[in-house]
Scaffold this motif. Structure first.
Motif, PDB file in Angstrom:
ATOM      1  N   HIS A  52       8.596  50.022  41.653  1.00  0.00           N
ATOM      2  CA  HIS A  52       8.309  49.652  40.254  1.00  0.00           C
ATOM      3  C   HIS A  52       6.977  50.266  39.772  1.00  0.00           C
ATOM      4  O   HIS A  52       6.507  51.233  40.351  1.00  0.00           O
ATOM      5  CB  HIS A  52       8.332  48.132  40.091  1.00  0.00           C
ATOM      6  CG  HIS A  52       9.554  47.514  40.701  1.00  0.00           C
ATOM      7  ND1 HIS A  52      10.803  47.554  40.111  1.00  0.00           N
ATOM      8  CD2 HIS A  52       9.733  46.860  41.892  1.00  0.00           C
ATOM      9  CE1 HIS A  52      11.690  46.949  40.902  1.00  0.00           C
ATOM     10  NE2 HIS A  52      11.063  46.529  41.991  1.00  0.00           N
ATOM     11  N   GLU A  67       5.663  41.870  40.924  1.00  0.00           N
ATOM     12  CA  GLU A  67       5.910  42.564  42.193  1.00  0.00           C
ATOM     13  C   GLU A  67       5.178  43.907  42.289  1.00  0.00           C
ATOM     14  O   GLU A  67       4.658  44.262  43.354  1.00  0.00           O
ATOM     15  CB  GLU A  67       7.427  42.787  42.328  1.00  0.00           C
ATOM     16  CG  GLU A  67       7.829  43.456  43.612  1.00  0.00           C
ATOM     17  CD  GLU A  67       9.272  43.947  43.588  1.00  0.00           C
ATOM     18  OE1 GLU A  67      10.058  43.508  42.721  1.00  0.00           O
ATOM     19  OE2 GLU A  67       9.611  44.785  44.441  1.00  0.00           O
ATOM     20  N   HIS A 134       8.812  46.888  48.655  1.00  0.00           N
ATOM     21  CA  HIS A 134       9.243  45.964  47.594  1.00  0.00           C
ATOM     22  C   HIS A 134       9.017  44.524  48.032  1.00  0.00           C
ATOM     23  O   HIS A 134       8.718  44.248  49.196  1.00  0.00           O
ATOM     24  CB  HIS A 134      10.736  46.162  47.285  1.00  0.00           C
ATOM     25  CG  HIS A 134      11.031  47.360  46.441  1.00  0.00           C
ATOM     26  ND1 HIS A 134      11.354  47.284  45.110  1.00  0.00           N
ATOM     27  CD2 HIS A 134      11.036  48.679  46.750  1.00  0.00           C
ATOM     28  CE1 HIS A 134      11.540  48.494  44.635  1.00  0.00           C
ATOM     29  NE2 HIS A 134      11.364  49.373  45.610  1.00  0.00           N
ATOM     30  N   GLN A 135       9.208  43.612  47.063  1.00  0.00           N
ATOM     31  CA  GLN A 135       9.183  42.172  47.350  1.00  0.00           C
ATOM     32  C   GLN A 135      10.524  41.589  46.896  1.00  0.00           C
ATOM     33  O   GLN A 135      11.068  41.992  45.878  1.00  0.00           O
ATOM     34  CB  GLN A 135       8.034  41.467  46.611  1.00  0.00           C
ATOM     35  CG  GLN A 135       6.696  42.173  46.737  1.00  0.00           C
ATOM     36  CD  GLN A 135       6.239  42.361  48.173  1.00  0.00           C
ATOM     37  OE1 GLN A 135       6.383  41.468  49.003  1.00  0.00           O
ATOM     38  NE2 GLN A 135       5.696  43.537  48.479  1.00  0.00           N
TER      39      GLN A 135
END
Ligand SMILES: [Zn+2]
Length: 237
Positions: A52, A67, A134-135
């Motif tokens: 992102h 995130e 990522h989360q």
């Protein structure tokens, strides 16, 4: 101290000791390497992808944390750890920006352009292995723990994912019994990757306790160290 606190303290001390001895080992290895002109990754660059960025915040935690910020913090620490281990690295982004072409106007156009540009970086960085950070987020707030996804296109992707998952389990999350998971077409970069490619879902932003850990710099360092150790193990195999 409560039993849990004592256990956490013992785990932290153990992790530090392991980290320090690993540092000594890699320092020693780097000295040998410089005299024998070999290095852990050879020509291979680890392309670290902080998920992102910019207009695309990714998942949002209960406390409003986006995130994209945690992804970049962990990605930067991972790069530092790998650099210290003598592994070549590159980053898809180093700032809070979406990597889209200037011609992209709508949010959808920006997201599509961003993902295509990340894919192009993976193709142009050659040879490379691709590690995306990522989360996770899920409707059940009790879920927690790191899980590594891998590209279905190369067996090396599964090996890299297993190495990272095992490292996190062994060094940081002994209670985490999650298994690595093959990516479907919902993870574009893995689904179409032609190189060894994994995506590390570091933890769950839907879990308040884990969110607090993921925002904590000490925990971020521990986790990035575990990911780096898993990558080094894969490169040395
Ligand atoms: Zn994400």
């Amino acid at each position: 101290m409560r039993k849990k606190a004592r256990l956490q303290m013992a785990a932290a001390v153990l992790l530090l000791l392991i980290g320090f001895s690993y540092f000594l080992y890699t320092f020693h290895a780097a000295n040998i390497a410089s005299s024998e002109s070999t290095d852990p990754s050879g020509d291979i660059t680890v392309l670290i992808d902080a998920g992102h960025g910019g207009v695309d915040g990714g998942a949002v935690a209960g406390d409003g944390t986006e995130e994209k910020y945690i992804n970049l913090q962990i990605a930067e620490l991972l790069q530092k750890q790998l650099d210290a281990m003598g592994v070549k690295t590159a980053m898809t982004r180093t700032t809070d920006d979406s990597i889209h072409d200037s011609s992209a106007q709508t949010i959808r156009e920006k997201k599509v352009s961003d993902i295509h540009n990340r894919m192009r970086m993976m193709e142009e960085t050659d040879p490379c292995i691709f590690v995306s950070i990522h989360q996770n987020k899920y409707s059940d707030s009790s879920l927690h723990g790191t899980q590594v996804f891998y590209s279905p296109n190369t067996t090396a992707s599964a090996q890299l994912a297993q190495s990272i998952q095992t490292s996190v389990h062994t060094l940081l999350q002994p209670e985490n019994e999650r298994e690595i998971k093959k990516s479907g077409n919902s993870i574009y970069l893995l689904y179409y990757a032609k190189k060894p490619a994994v995506l590390v879902e570091c933890g769950f932003l839907s879990n308040a306790e884990e969110t607090a850990n993921l925002k904590d710099e000490t925990y971020q360092k521990q986790l990035s160290f575990c990911i780096a150790a898993g990558i080094l193990e894969y490169l040395n195999a």
